[in-house]
Design a protein around this motif. Structure first.
Motif, PDB file in Angstrom:
ATOM      1  N   VAL A   5      44.311  12.706  16.528  1.00  0.00           N
ATOM      2  CA  VAL A   5      45.308  13.532  17.212  1.00  0.00           C
ATOM      3  C   VAL A   5      44.844  13.803  18.625  1.00  0.00           C
ATOM      4  O   VAL A   5      45.621  13.794  19.568  1.00  0.00           O
ATOM      5  N   LEU A   6      43.562  14.018  18.725  1.00  0.00           N
ATOM      6  CA  LEU A   6      43.007  14.302  20.049  1.00  0.00           C
ATOM      7  C   LEU A   6      43.253  13.150  21.004  1.00  0.00           C
ATOM      8  O   LEU A   6      43.671  13.319  22.143  1.00  0.00           O
ATOM      9  N   ARG A   7      43.020  11.955  20.498  1.00  0.00           N
ATOM     10  CA  ARG A   7      43.239  10.774  21.317  1.00  0.00           C
ATOM     11  C   ARG A   7      44.689  10.711  21.745  1.00  0.00           C
ATOM     12  O   ARG A   7      45.026  10.387  22.872  1.00  0.00           O
ATOM     13  N   PHE A  78      41.206  25.529  28.916  1.00  0.00           N
ATOM     14  CA  PHE A  78      40.236  24.598  28.323  1.00  0.00           C
ATOM     15  C   PHE A  78      40.381  24.539  26.802  1.00  0.00           C
ATOM     16  O   PHE A  78      40.646  25.540  26.159  1.00  0.00           O
ATOM     17  N   LEU A  79      40.194  23.364  26.274  1.00  0.00           N
ATOM     18  CA  LEU A  79      40.242  23.170  24.825  1.00  0.00           C
ATOM     19  C   LEU A  79      38.815  23.037  24.311  1.00  0.00           C
ATOM     20  O   LEU A  79      38.026  22.268  24.841  1.00  0.00           O
ATOM     21  N   ASP A  80      38.512  23.833  23.286  1.00  0.00           N
ATOM     22  CA  ASP A  80      37.146  23.832  22.773  1.00  0.00           C
ATOM     23  C   ASP A  80      36.948  22.691  21.786  1.00  0.00           C
ATOM     24  O   ASP A  80      36.931  22.864  20.574  1.00  0.00           O
ATOM     25  N   PRO A  83      33.697  16.553  23.716  1.00  0.00           N
ATOM     26  CA  PRO A  83      33.353  17.623  24.666  1.00  0.00           C
ATOM     27  C   PRO A  83      34.578  18.466  25.018  1.00  0.00           C
ATOM     28  O   PRO A  83      35.688  18.054  24.729  1.00  0.00           O
ATOM     29  N   PRO A  84      34.388  19.582  25.611  1.00  0.00           N
ATOM     30  CA  PRO A  84      35.541  20.414  25.998  1.00  0.00           C
ATOM     31  C   PRO A  84      36.403  19.699  27.036  1.00  0.00           C
ATOM     32  O   PRO A  84      35.895  18.917  27.836  1.00  0.00           O
ATOM     33  N   ILE A  85      37.697  19.963  26.983  1.00  0.00           N
ATOM     34  CA  ILE A  85      38.628  19.265  27.877  1.00  0.00           C
ATOM     35  C   ILE A  85      39.422  20.289  28.669  1.00  0.00           C
ATOM     36  O   ILE A  85      39.829  21.324  28.125  1.00  0.00           O
ATOM     37  N   ASP A  86      39.616  19.984  29.943  1.00  0.00           N
ATOM     38  CA  ASP A  86      40.536  20.780  30.750  1.00  0.00           C
ATOM     39  C   ASP A  86      41.928  20.311  30.381  1.00  0.00           C
ATOM     40  O   ASP A  86      42.309  19.173  30.664  1.00  0.00           O
ATOM     41  N   ALA A  94      31.868  19.574  31.239  1.00  0.00           N
ATOM     42  CA  ALA A  94      30.552  19.740  30.616  1.00  0.00           C
ATOM     43  C   ALA A  94      30.516  20.989  29.760  1.00  0.00           C
ATOM     44  O   ALA A  94      29.983  21.011  28.670  1.00  0.00           O
ATOM     45  N   GLN A  95      31.193  21.991  30.285  1.00  0.00           N
ATOM     46  CA  GLN A  95      31.062  23.277  29.596  1.00  0.00           C
ATOM     47  C   GLN A  95      32.216  24.159  30.015  1.00  0.00           C
ATOM     48  O   GLN A  95      32.704  24.074  31.133  1.00  0.00           O
ATOM     49  N   ILE A  96      32.633  24.984  29.062  1.00  0.00           N
ATOM     50  CA  ILE A  96      33.728  25.892  29.412  1.00  0.00           C
ATOM     51  C   ILE A  96      33.164  27.030  30.285  1.00  0.00           C
ATOM     52  O   ILE A  96      32.113  27.593  29.966  1.00  0.00           O
ATOM     53  N   PRO A  97      33.831  27.361  31.397  1.00  0.00           N
ATOM     54  CA  PRO A  97      33.324  28.406  32.304  1.00  0.00           C
ATOM     55  C   PRO A  97      33.170  29.762  31.576  1.00  0.00           C
ATOM     56  O   PRO A  97      33.896  30.064  30.632  1.00  0.00           O
ATOM     57  N   GLU A  98      32.232  30.543  32.073  1.00  0.00           N
ATOM     58  CA  GLU A  98      31.941  31.852  31.471  1.00  0.00           C
ATOM     59  C   GLU A  98      33.150  32.769  31.483  1.00  0.00           C
ATOM     60  O   GLU A  98      33.380  33.537  30.570  1.00  0.00           O
TER      61      GLU A  98
END
Lengths: 536, 279, 375
Positions: A5-7, A78-80, A83-86, A94-98
């Protein structure tokens, strides 16, 4: 499942990126609302997004259904995932912002989400997504949202999409207070001929506890009319559907029985291993599919074009070997041949079981053969069956040409009518026998290819078709191609026409009884050879 | 066509055999007019080809009629019609005054009193000579009587007499399949005699026989003449001459009667000479 | 050519022996039957450690084989003698089995009016009409003969009347048993659906699993086989038997002798079906189960190979064949189960191609040659 589904999501997003409305962030107000503490506020945000009709809203809503979503105050989403996706750009990060906050959902919100996502996807780029969304909305009609559907309808130019949306609108309109709109919707649903609308329409005829009707007479009359139309359409569709199914089954029987009829006509041999030749053809198709998958994956849709000649050749060879090793010694003893070929069939089944295992193997339809043609209303005629029908006719045509316009066909016909005389005039009966057996077997192979497209492929495939093939041969008589064709199509059609009334088993039994009685009148089948030539 | 398929070769409609499970209620044959067989305007058509074309013939009681003619004249088809193997497309065939043969099954016709000897000797190869004759013996041919049948002294005597006549006493317990062609022919004639038919149909009875055997056959037929009615189809002109004597000879051609009369008349007939006998 | 005239009347071989078998044959039969009859005693009377003790399992197995032999003999009557190849005789076997099974199911319940377990399982509220009287063993045994007999009679009546012969007939018998199998697989038919009947407890008040009952069933089967052999022999040595062989060799020719083959075929077909039903009825209590797969075409065709292997048209042959093939099957399925179907298939092919007269035929030929070599 999740990754698939992600794809798909990413693909969608990719496509949306190409649209002119691509923006990479959400309206900050909306973003704040999504992460608000009050559920009603979050609900409002979701609903707003659903009604906005914008692609970004769709993406966000979609993402919310997948996994945890984090929203920054600036409106980046962002989707968790790993890896996380904008979400709005589709790029992995790389990482979801704080600063991002998680959007918290509960059941109520999830429920609303389902609906809103559907509304949002009405505006998606891909038609099948739109259709799917429209279909989903048919089961949750909301008269107040009809305007969204209208917008989506105007925005689309694809007829299928428009049809789907129109139906959703009609169903939604049933709930409307506007009488004209309601009546319009009722008529539209009646004309559609689809059985799924009966429930919605019947609800309009409902009575409340004190006996009064919920709807005014005009509505009830229109509903009754619409229901009647649907019933009529349904009956027609059922009969047409059964007829089509019957012809389809008949064409499969034809391919299955044609080879048997040729061999029986020529040598008076009933080949009990015939079912196994069908099975070998089906397994050949499977092998070709596997080979193409391994060596030319891009061409997987064309594997069938290779499978046809391969199956033909393989089964023809098996047939010729069978003829040379077993049948030849039993010439003139048809009952013994029957038994010997039964033995061969046992060996073949066990061999296939040992090589491929006792479970069914997977043979998939190529893309261009999947799906169906929606003839009317609920009647969908699957493409693979249509192709197989014409394929069967094609095979019959080629066979007819071969039998009537080639030398070897002439020899075959001569031997069928009078073997000794044919021998006397120099027809090489032994070679023709072998060739004819190979031909009959090859056609069975083609039948196996067809069967592989319709159903399961397993070692017992042949057994399920052998009795029916025999019935076709008994009914159709020998020596005439037409007899086999008519018998096969008739048996298939009759079977499918009886089946809905009394079930498959009774249908089979009825057909058997019918054949026994028919044979009484005409012991030699539909096309009985007449005259002195038949009395050799 | 294989033997399997040829087993279904009769064109008679199965409906008419509804009586097949019942014992045929046969009344006697009415021969008050001294005619045992009537063929009137019999036509048989196979897919457009007329095997018999308005054939008419009468066989008298006790007569020995010879039928000759070229191949394809319809001689065997005629016999097929009489014995019920083929149904005529038009015309009528009567046994005596009262028995319509087109309505009876082969077995019923045989029980009524018509016996046939086939072109190719058809005896039961896995039965002995004795058993073949026993099967043919004239008695009730229904299921129960057959099951409970015992070989009576009378039966044994009759079989014995026939064996004597056939000069096959030595071979009585030999399998019929092991006999020579001529012996098989004779066995079949013997079986025919055992049936005690009123009308005997003989299709090329001396084909493949030696001269001596042919002569014996002629003697036998002349002996039977008067006590039974015989119809003999043959190609061997000498044989025909030896049995025709003063009797009628019928010439068939292309499905109908070309000429009929005494042997001498027929032999002198120009049409017959042209079509069959040759100059 | 003058032949020796003798006044002695020729006497055919078969009427010299009015008592079915030659004395030598009677002796052989008695010996074999005697040996087989003693076996259960070796099971019942001898302790387990005794070297001559026969295991319970062996008795059951042999009992099964005897039932198969009876079925094979029934098939030989129609095939070996009348030339009718039936590929659906399993139907008659199963019908007899089901008929007896009905009684056994009723007997398994303590109260005669109570529904058999499978009916409760299928939520039936009352016993279907065709189950009435089946609590009485005599009725059930009558049904064992009547049910297959009636089915055979009706089917045969229409089939033989319309002169269906040869391969066509064989195919139709196969379709018949296939259709019946489908019918019996349905739960609604009232015969236990695809589970069939099982869980038998009592027969005539005796515990069905006790060694004595098993021995009794074994002897009953042996007796039935012997009886069938005598009946078969009586039929085939009678004039009717010779007519049947004539039907086999030249049905058309026989008509012109005045015989209507349909009636004769129907007779032997019905008798054969009843014998087969009897075999099924004796089989079911010995194996403890009957289900629709007994009616599968494959089962019926396997029966044919028993007859073919032993030698058709001999009555003894099918008995030998049934024993041999089933013995092979038992051995294979315990030692090389994956290879059994190969062996069976090969057996079919080899027997039809190389050994058309079967084992008995082979033995006869060797004896003849030995006799010939001696003279």
């Amino acid at each position: 499942m999740g990754s698939r589904v992600l794809r798909w999501i990413c693909a969608c997003i990719w496509v949306w990126m190409a649209s002119a409305h691509a923006t990479t962030s959400l309206d900050p107000e909306l973003a704040k609302q999504l992460t608000a503490s009050q559920i009603s506020q979050r609900l409002g945000a979701i609903e707003t997004m659903g009604q906005s009709g914008s692609p970004q809203a769709a993406k966000v809503l979609e993402a919310l259904t997948l996994a945890n979503v984090f929203v920054t105050p600036q409106g980046r989403v962002f989707l968790d995932s790993k890896p996380p996706i904008d979400v709005l750009t589709g790029e992995p990060v790389a990482q979801i912002p704080e600063a991002a906050e998680r959007v918290r959902l509960n059941n109520r919100l999830r429920g609303a989400l389902q609906t809103e996502v559907a509304y949002a996807l009405l505006f998606a780029e891909r038609p099948d997504t739109q259709i799917q969304a429209a279909r989903q909305l048919q089961s949750r009609p909301d008269a107040t949202r009809v305007f969204i559907l209208q917008r989506a309808l105007d925005a689309s130019s694809n007829t299928e999409v428009r049809d789907a949306i129109a139906v959703s609108m009609a169903i939604a309109s049933l709930q409307s207070d506007d009488l004209a709109m309601k009546l319009d919707a009722i008529e539209q649903l009646g004309d559609s001929g689809r059985g799924q609308f009966k429930v919605a329409l019947q609800a309009l005829l409902a009575q409340s506890d004190n006996g009064t009707f919920d709807q005014p007479p005009s509505v009830r009359d229109a509903t009754a009319l619409a229901l009647e139309k649907i019933e009529r359409q349904q009956t027609i569709q059922t009969w047409l559907g059964n007829l089509f199914f019957g012809l389809s089954m008949g064409s499969v029987l034809l391919l299955a029985a044609l080879g048997l009829a040729i061999i029986f006509g020529l040598m008076g041999v009933i080949n009990m291993a015939h079912g196994e030749l069908l099975m070998i053809g089906a397994y050949s198709t499977y092998l070709v599919q596997s080979a193409v998958q391994a060596w030319w994956p891009a061409g997987i849709d064309f594997y069938i074009l290779f499978a046809i000649p391969v199956a033909f050749v393989v089964t023809a060879c098996v047939g010729m070997v069978l003829e040379k090793t077993v049948i030849r010694w039993l010439y003139g003893r048809p009952l013994e041949t029957l038994l010997a070929t039964w033995g061969v069939s046992l060996i073949l089944i066990q061999a296939v079981r040992s090589i491929f295992g006792a479970q069914n193997v997977e043979v998939a339809n190529p893309n261009w053969m999947s799906g169906g043609w929606q003839v009317m209303g609920d009647l969908v005629v699957s493409y693979n069956r249509i192709y197989i029908f014409f394929f069967a006719l094609f095979v019959v045509a080629v066979l007819w040409l071969a039998l009537n316009h080639t030398r070897i066909g002439l020899f075959m016909r001569a031997i069928t009518q009078n073997r000794r005389m044919a021998n006397c005039v120099g027809v090489p009966t032994e070679r023709v026998d072998m060739f004819a057996f190979g031909l009959g077997a090859g056609i069975a192979g083609l039948g196996g290819v067809a069967l592989s497209q319709l159903g399961n492929v397993g070692p017992d495939l042949g057994r399920t078709y052998i009795v029916d093939s025999f019935m076709v041969v008994v009914l159709g008589g020998v020596g005439q191609l037409a007899g086999t064709v008519i018998a096969a199509l008739s048996l298939g059609t009759i079977n499918k026409l009886i089946e809905p009334m009394s079930g498959a088993v009774i249908a089979k039994i009825a057909i058997l009884v019918f054949i026994i009685l028919f044979i009484q009148k005409r012991p030699q089948g539909i096309f009985a050879p007449k005259g002195r030539s038949a009395e050799a | 066509m294989t033997t399997e398929q040829s087993r279904l070769k009769t064109t008679a409609a199965p409906d008419e055999y509804f009586a097949s499970y019942r014992r045929p209620a046969m009344s006697g044959v009415d021969t008050t007019h001294q005619v045992i067989l009537y063929l009137e305007d019999i036509s048989v058509e196979f897919d457009g080809f007329k095997a018999l074309n308005a054939l008419s013939m009468e066989i008298g009681v006790g007569e020995l009629r010879c039928i000759i003619g070229p191949n394809g004249a319809g001689k065997t088809t005629m016999m097929d019609v009489i014995t019920g193997k083929t149904r005529p497309s038009s015309g009528s065939v009567f046994f005596g005054q009262n028995i319509d043969l087109s309505k009876l099954s082969e077995a019923q016709i045989a029980t009524a009193g018509i016996g046939r000897k086939f072109q190719r000797p058809s005896v039961f190869e896995h039965h002995t000579v004795f058993e073949n004759l026993e099967l043919a013996y004239k008695c009730s041919k229904s299921v129960w009587p057959t099951l409970l049948a015992k070989l009576t002294g009378e039966q044994r005597d009759q079989i014995d007499t026939t064996l004597e006549l056939l000069r096959m006493r030595q071979q009585a317990n030999r399998l019929a399949g092991l006999l020579s062609h001529g012996q098989k022919q004779w066995l079949e004639i013997g079986m025919l005699l055992m049936q005690e038919p009123m009308l005997l149909l003989l299709d090329e009875p001396v084909a493949g026989m030696t001269d001596a055997e042919t002569q014996r056959t002629a003697e036998l037929f002349n002996d039977l003449r008067g006590k039974h009615s015989l119809v003999v189809v043959e190609h061997d002109m000498d044989f025909v001459q030896s049995i025709a004597l003063d009797g009628k000879v019928t010439v068939l051609c292309e499905g109908s009667v070309l000429a009929e009369g005494k042997m001498s008349e027929v032999q002198a007939d120009s049409r017959v000479i042209e079509v069959y006998l040759g100059r | 050519m003058t032949s020796l005239t003798s006044t002695a009347v020729v006497v055919p071989p078969h009427s010299r022996t009015p008592v079915l078998f030659k004395p030598g044959a009677w002796l052989a039969i008695s010996l074999v039957v005697g040996v087989f009859a003693v076996l259960p005693l070796l099971n019942l009377w001898l302790p387990v450690e005794h070297p001559w003790h026969v295991a319970q399992h062996t008795i059951s197995l042999l009992g099964k084989f005897i039932c198969f032999a009876l079925a094979a003999l029934a098939l030989d009557l129609v095939w070996g003698y009348a030339g009718i190849l039936s590929l659906g005789h399993g139907l008659f076997f199963a019908l007899g089995g089901y008929a007896h099974g009905m009684y056994l199911m009723r007997a398994a319940n303590p109260a005669p009016g109570q529904l058999p377990e499978f009916m409760v399982f299928l939520s039936m509220t009352e016993i279907p009409w065709f189950w009435t009287f089946t609590e009485y063993p005599l009725y059930s045994w009558m049904l064992v003969l009547l049910a297959p007999g009636l089915v055979a009679f009706i089917f045969g009546y229409f089939a033989f009347k319309s002169r269906i012969t040869g391969v066509y007939f064989s195919i139709i018998t196969q379709a018949l048993t296939y259709a019946a199998m489908l019918l019996f697989f349905r739960n609604e038919t009232g015969f236990g659906g695809n589970n069939g009947f099982t869980g038998f407890k009592w027969i005539l008040g005796f515990d069905i699993t006790s060694p004595q009952t098993r021995a009794g069933l074994y002897w009953a089967s042996l007796l039935a086989l012997l009886g069938a052999l005598l009946v078969g022999r009586w039929i085939t040595t009678s004039k009717l038997g010779r007519v049947l062989m004539a039907v086999r060799d030249g049905e058309g020719r026989l008509r012109f002798l005045g015989y209507e083959p349909a009636g004769f075929k129907l007779f032997v077909w019905t008798v054969s079906a009843m014998l087969c039903g009897l075999a099924g009825a004796l089989y079911v209590p010995q194996v403890g189960i009957i289900n629709p797969s007994e009616m599968s075409p494959a089962n019926s065709i396997e029966m044919v190979v028993w007859v073919a292997t032993g030698g058709r048209g001999t009555l003894i042959g099918p008995i030998v064949g049934a024993g041999t093939v089933n013995g092979l099957k038992t051995w294979f399925t315990s030692t090389f189960p994956e290879y059994w179907l190969y062996a069976l298939g090969l057996l079919f092919v080899l027997v039809t191609v190389l050994l058309p007269q079967g084992i008995v035929g082979l033995v006869r030929k060797t004896l003849q040659r030995a006799r010939g070599a001696r003279t």
